[in-house]
Design a protein around this motif. Structure first.
Motif: not given
Length: 417
Positions: A284-285, A383-386, A411-417
């Motif tokens: 779905m993403a 925005p809204e596009h991982p 990768s640790k940063k992206s998990s908190t965004r």
């Protein structure tokens, strides 16, 4: 694939189960019973079918047994018990099997020939030559099959039982399989039983069927489900039931003990891990930013760069329509397809990317992957596009620790965004 029936003589093998038997004059050879045992471990089912026939004639007959098959299954054992003799399967080439069978029948021996029907790939025929008068024949077939998973994580088991006529343009209508006449289920009374044992690494929460009632008994804190039929089976549809595990998208582990007396792989213990991930959210993403970092250093020459280019082409053709993307080539230096940042995926931007993809070569010197990755991570997220980063490289870098450290930190940063 065939054999003759002296003590423990071998026969042929090919596929699997069920109902109709006819003699050479197309009179039914009575099928007394069908007994099916199903063992389901995780996502794999082992099915054992015992079919018992009886020749009521005063003379030996040649019988043809025809039944549906499942293309996803693999038969690993076939044997027969006839008039005190035990016959075990042996695989032979099709033409050689037919010759072996014909020779045995002409010599007055009891013989079996199992083959896929020439009229359709999902019909299986077994020819039994010289079945003695007033004699019972018991056929045992075993096969394994990986169970298909439904969109909601349930597993579907199907036992094919319906043998449908096939339309043949050459013969101008509906025709039977080789040597078989189709008999309506109401005219073929069989004794039928099915027992299924379901064992899961995770708990079994339910076993259900939309077409027939089931008796279900749970054991070992729902790790085991024992299933039998709750009504007579009419043979007017395939027999199906649905298995639901407590955690259908978690890995299932099955350990199979080896046989010390066997040869080769069968002697070894085997561990099988099955995993069906839940891909609904991923499917779905459709939004996202896709960045392809391609190694074009000298070490990527030959097949390596050719394979990387082919993989990149497949990636580009598979991107979702609402995404953004970019391509970064690197060697001693690096350069981006879109220098100002990722572009929206359109026909125009795709054509630009494919042009670059076609011209790529291993012509950019050394392997400096750290700086292009830093450039990727320093770009502001859309925005809204991982962001998803794909690296295609032979891995020949000298600063491995720095590269892994950078990726780990980001990768640790992206998990908190």
């Amino acid at each position: 694939m065939s054999s003759s029936g002296n003590d423990d003589n071998d026969i042929s093998e090919e596929r699997k189960i069920l109902p109709l038997g006819l003699n050479s004059e197309e009179r039914p050879i009575p099928l007394k019973s069908i007994k099916v045992d199903v063992q389901i471990l995780g996502y794999v089912a082992e099915v054992t079918s015992l079919l018992t026939y009886f020749n009521t004639e005063e003379t030996p007959v040649e019988a043809v047994f025809t039944f549906p098959v499942d293309d996803g299954s693999a038969v690993f054992q076939f044997e027969a018990h006839i008039d005190g003799r035990h016959i075990v399967a042996e695989i032979q080439e099709r033409e050689q099997a037919q010759l072996t069978y014909d020779d045995a029948v002409q010599s007055g021996k009891t013989a079996l020939l199992l083959k896929e029907d020439s009229s359709a790939g999902d019909i299986f025929s077994c020819m039994l030559g010289n079945l003695p008068a007033k004699t019972e024949a018991s056929l045992v077939m075993k096969y394994v099959i990986e169970l298909p998973q439904e969109p909601d994580g349930q597993l579907r088991f199907t036992l094919p039982t319906v043998l449908n006529p096939r339309y043949s343009p050459d013969q101008g209508g509906l025709v039977a399989a080789e040597g078989a006449t189709y008999v309506p289920p109401s005219k073929v009374p069989y004794e039928f039983s099915l027992i299924a044992t379901i064992k899961g690494y995770h708990k079994v929460t339910s076993v259900t069927s939309e077409t027939i009632s089931l008796n279900v008994h749970f054991e070992d804190n729902n790790k085991i489900a024992m299933v039998s039929l709750g009504e007579d089976f009419k043979f007017d549809h395939d027999l199906r039931f649905i298995v639901q595990y407590e955690s259908p998208y978690s890995p299932q582990i099955v350990l199979e003990d080896g046989n010390p007396e066997a040869d080769g792989l069968l002697k070894e213990d085997m561990l099988m891990i099955s995993f069906y991930p839940d891909l609904k959210e991923v499917a779905m993403a459709t939004n996202g930013e896709y960045i392809f970092v391609i190694d074009r250093s000298g070490s990527m020459h030959g097949d390596l760069i050719a394979n990387a280019k082919e993989a990149l082409f497949l990636f580009l053709k598979s991107l979702p329509t609402n995404c953004y993307f970019n391509i970064i080539s690197f060697g001693s230096q690096y350069k981006s397809l879109f220098s100002s940042g990722s572009k929206k995926y359109t026909e125009s931007s795709l054509n630009e990317a494919i042009k670059v993809q076609k011209e790529m070569d291993a012509d950019m010197g050394g392997t400096e992957i750290l700086k292009p990755l830093e450039q990727v991570f320093n770009k502001k997220l859309i925005p809204e596009h991982p962001r998803r980063v794909f690296v295609l490289t032979d891995g020949g870098v000298s600063n491995t620790d720095k590269v892994i450290g950078l990726v780990s930190k980001e990768s640790k940063k992206s998990s908190t965004r």
